[in-house]
Design a protein around this motif. Sequence first.
Motif, mmCIF file in Angstrom:
data_model
loop_
_atom_site.group_PDB
_atom_site.id
_atom_site.type_symbol
_atom_site.label_atom_id
_atom_site.label_comp_id
_atom_site.label_asym_id
_atom_site.label_seq_id
_atom_site.Cartn_x
_atom_site.Cartn_y
_atom_site.Cartn_z
ATOM 1 N N ASN A 103 0.789 -1.555 -0.384
ATOM 2 C CA ASN A 103 0.200 0.017 0.101
ATOM 3 C C ASN A 103 1.339 1.162 -0.001
ATOM 4 O O ASN A 103 1.994 1.224 1.138
ATOM 5 C CB ASN A 103 -0.838 -0.307 1.508
ATOM 6 C CG ASN A 103 -1.833 0.969 1.206
ATOM 7 O OD1 ASN A 103 -1.881 1.930 0.166
ATOM 8 N ND2 ASN A 103 -3.025 1.057 2.427
ATOM 9 N N PRO A 104 0.883 1.844 -0.948
ATOM 10 C CA PRO A 104 1.966 3.353 -1.196
ATOM 11 C C PRO A 104 1.676 4.357 0.251
ATOM 12 O O PRO A 104 2.443 5.216 0.790
ATOM 13 C CB PRO A 104 1.198 3.675 -2.119
ATOM 14 C CG PRO A 104 0.785 2.594 -3.570
ATOM 15 C CD PRO A 104 -0.083 2.143 -2.532
ATOM 16 N N ASN A 105 0.369 4.124 0.753
ATOM 17 C CA ASN A 105 -0.377 5.235 2.054
ATOM 18 C C ASN A 105 0.304 4.630 2.740
ATOM 19 O O ASN A 105 1.005 4.985 4.216
ATOM 20 C CB ASN A 105 -1.410 4.637 2.286
ATOM 21 C CG ASN A 105 -2.510 5.415 1.260
ATOM 22 O OD1 ASN A 105 -1.988 6.493 0.781
ATOM 23 N ND2 ASN A 105 -4.025 4.940 1.217
ATOM 24 N N ASN A 106 1.844 2.910 3.295
ATOM 25 C CA ASN A 106 2.382 3.010 3.989
ATOM 26 C C ASN A 106 4.062 3.123 3.957
ATOM 27 O O ASN A 106 4.309 2.843 4.209
ATOM 28 C CB ASN A 106 2.259 1.484 4.298
ATOM 29 C CG ASN A 106 0.713 1.408 5.323
ATOM 30 O OD1 ASN A 106 0.541 2.147 5.626
ATOM 31 N ND2 ASN A 106 0.367 0.471 4.499
ATOM 32 N N TYR A 107 4.371 3.945 2.245
ATOM 33 C CA TYR A 107 5.417 3.895 2.432
ATOM 34 C C TYR A 107 5.608 4.972 3.189
ATOM 35 O O TYR A 107 5.617 6.360 3.514
ATOM 36 C CB TYR A 107 6.123 4.371 0.998
ATOM 37 C CG TYR A 107 5.323 3.548 -0.254
ATOM 38 C CD1 TYR A 107 5.166 2.530 0.291
ATOM 39 C CD2 TYR A 107 5.305 4.305 -1.681
ATOM 40 C CE1 TYR A 107 5.312 1.366 -0.808
ATOM 41 C CE2 TYR A 107 5.177 3.293 -2.783
ATOM 42 C CZ TYR A 107 4.842 1.883 -2.410
ATOM 43 O OH TYR A 107 4.640 1.655 -3.571
ATOM 44 N N PRO A 108 7.555 4.645 3.563
ATOM 45 C CA PRO A 108 8.510 6.061 3.910
ATOM 46 C C PRO A 108 8.618 6.863 2.942
ATOM 47 O O PRO A 108 8.590 6.375 1.996
ATOM 48 C CB PRO A 108 9.830 5.283 4.623
ATOM 49 C CG PRO A 108 9.669 3.768 3.649
ATOM 50 C CD PRO A 108 8.114 3.478 3.322
ATOM 51 N N MET A 109 9.132 8.262 4.018
ATOM 52 C CA MET A 109 9.324 9.065 2.466
ATOM 53 C C MET A 109 10.393 9.077 2.382
ATOM 54 O O MET A 109 10.610 9.180 0.692
ATOM 55 C CB MET A 109 10.379 10.753 3.497
ATOM 56 C CG MET A 109 10.505 11.901 2.830
ATOM 57 S SD MET A 109 12.031 12.414 3.381
ATOM 58 C CE MET A 109 13.459 11.492 3.200
ATOM 59 N N ALA A 110 11.570 7.991 2.257
ATOM 60 C CA ALA A 110 12.524 7.912 0.818
ATOM 61 C C ALA A 110 11.367 6.996 -0.062
ATOM 62 O O ALA A 110 12.073 7.447 -1.190
ATOM 63 C CB ALA A 110 13.795 7.779 1.317
ATOM 64 N N THR A 111 11.292 5.920 0.358
ATOM 65 C CA THR A 111 10.381 5.221 -0.677
ATOM 66 C C THR A 111 8.657 5.978 -1.607
ATOM 67 O O THR A 111 9.015 6.160 -2.290
ATOM 68 C CB THR A 111 9.889 4.008 0.020
ATOM 69 O OG1 THR A 111 10.497 2.991 0.514
ATOM 70 C CG2 THR A 111 8.680 3.340 -1.091
ATOM 71 N N TYR A 112 8.968 6.907 -0.775
ATOM 72 C CA TYR A 112 7.733 7.263 -1.046
ATOM 73 C C TYR A 112 8.454 8.784 -2.350
ATOM 74 O O TYR A 112 8.027 9.168 -3.820
ATOM 75 C CB TYR A 112 7.190 8.509 -0.326
ATOM 76 C CG TYR A 112 6.379 10.413 -0.887
ATOM 77 C CD1 TYR A 112 4.896 9.775 -1.237
ATOM 78 C CD2 TYR A 112 6.654 10.903 -1.206
ATOM 79 C CE1 TYR A 112 4.249 10.628 -1.685
ATOM 80 C CE2 TYR A 112 5.714 12.777 -1.749
ATOM 81 C CZ TYR A 112 4.462 12.014 -2.088
ATOM 82 O OH TYR A 112 3.836 12.747 -2.599
ATOM 83 N N LEU A 113 9.509 9.362 -2.452
ATOM 84 C CA LEU A 113 10.249 10.300 -3.469
ATOM 85 C C LEU A 113 11.007 9.786 -4.385
ATOM 86 O O LEU A 113 11.020 9.525 -5.804
ATOM 87 C CB LEU A 113 11.879 10.705 -2.163
ATOM 88 C CG LEU A 113 10.534 12.136 -1.785
ATOM 89 C CD1 LEU A 113 12.537 12.345 -0.583
ATOM 90 C CD2 LEU A 113 10.504 12.980 -1.502
ATOM 91 N N ALA A 114 11.287 8.496 -3.548
ATOM 92 C CA ALA A 114 12.003 7.371 -5.239
ATOM 93 C C ALA A 114 10.699 6.958 -5.929
ATOM 94 O O ALA A 114 11.142 6.821 -7.358
ATOM 95 C CB ALA A 114 12.476 5.895 -4.771
ATOM 96 N N THR A 115 9.225 7.152 -5.697
ATOM 97 C CA THR A 115 8.573 6.519 -6.836
ATOM 98 C C THR A 115 7.896 7.634 -7.576
ATOM 99 O O THR A 115 7.700 7.444 -8.565
ATOM 100 C CB THR A 115 6.703 6.049 -5.738
ATOM 101 O OG1 THR A 115 6.690 6.589 -5.069
ATOM 102 C CG2 THR A 115 7.664 4.397 -4.957
#
Length: 296
Positions: free
Chosen positions: A222-234
Motif C-alpha cells: 500500500n503506497p500509504n505505508n511508504y516511508p519518505m525515501a520510498t515515497y520520493l523514489a516512486t
Amino acid sequence: MKIKHSKSYYVYQVFNTIILTLVTLSCIFPILHVFAMSLSDSTAAMAGRVTFFPVDFSLAAYEYLIKKKDFFHSVAISGGRVVIGTAFNMILIVLTAYPLARPTSQFRGRTAYMIYFAITMFLGGGLIPTYMVIKNLHLLNTFWVLVLPCAMNIWNVIIMMNFIRGLPRSVEEAAFVDGANHWQTLFRVILPMSKPSLASLLLFSMIGHWNSWFDGMFYMNNPNNYPMATYLATQIINNNQTMTNMTPEQLALLSSLSEKTVRSAQLFISIIPILVVYPFLQKFFVKGITVGSVKE
C-alpha cells in the motif's frame, strides 16, 4: 617561544586548505541548488536558469506540499522508523558488543559467536527467501517490517566491540573491585567512555533508516505505508505527479508548478532533520576520545 615551520609545512597547509575547501563546496553547492530550485518560479526552473540563488522567488512549491497530506504522512512514518529503529539498533549493538569484547578467558564461546556473526556479513539467504520469511511472519505491509529485519547491524557491532576492547582495562577492573556487576559496569563505566563510538553509530543508524527506500518499496503493498525515501523514489521513478485524491485547489496550484520545484522542495525538507541533528553529534566524534580516568 615561537615555533618556526619549514616551507614544505606551509605548502602543505595551503594545498590542504584548498582541497578541503573544494570538498566542502562540493557538498554545499548541491544543497544550495536544491533549495534555490524549490524557491524559484516554475518557468525559471524548467528553463534551467536556476543555479545557487532563487530566480523569480516563489513559495508555491511549499504551499503545494503543505496541502499534500501523503508526503507528510510518509515523513511521519520515516520519523517513527528513525526513533524506534535507531533505539533497537543501539540497544542490540551495545548488548552484543559488550560480551564479545570480553577476552576468551572470560567468555569461552566468544570465538564461536564471532564466527556466527561474521558469516551473516558475507552470506545471506537471498532476496526471495528473505521475502518469504517476512511474509510467513506476517510482517508485510506493516510498520515493523521497516524496523525488525535491520535491527542488528553486525558491522556496527564490530566497531563498538573494537572500541570497547581499546578502553583501559584497569577502569573496568576497578569497577569490579568496588563491587559493580556487569550491568553497572556497562552503563556507568563503559558507555560514558564510549561517547564517540556511540555518537558515530547513532548517526549511522539514523541516516540508514531515514534514507532507506528499497525495503519500503519491496515489502509495502500500500503506497500509504511508504516511508519518505520510498515515497520520493516512486515520485522520481514515475516521473509524474499523482493527481488522485486531490482537491480542486491542489490541482489548480499544481498547474502553476513544475515537477522540478516540487521535488526540490520535497528533497530539501527531507534533508532538514539530518542537517539539524548532525551538528549536535559532531562534537562527540572528537570529544570523549581522551575521556578516561586511568592511563596505562
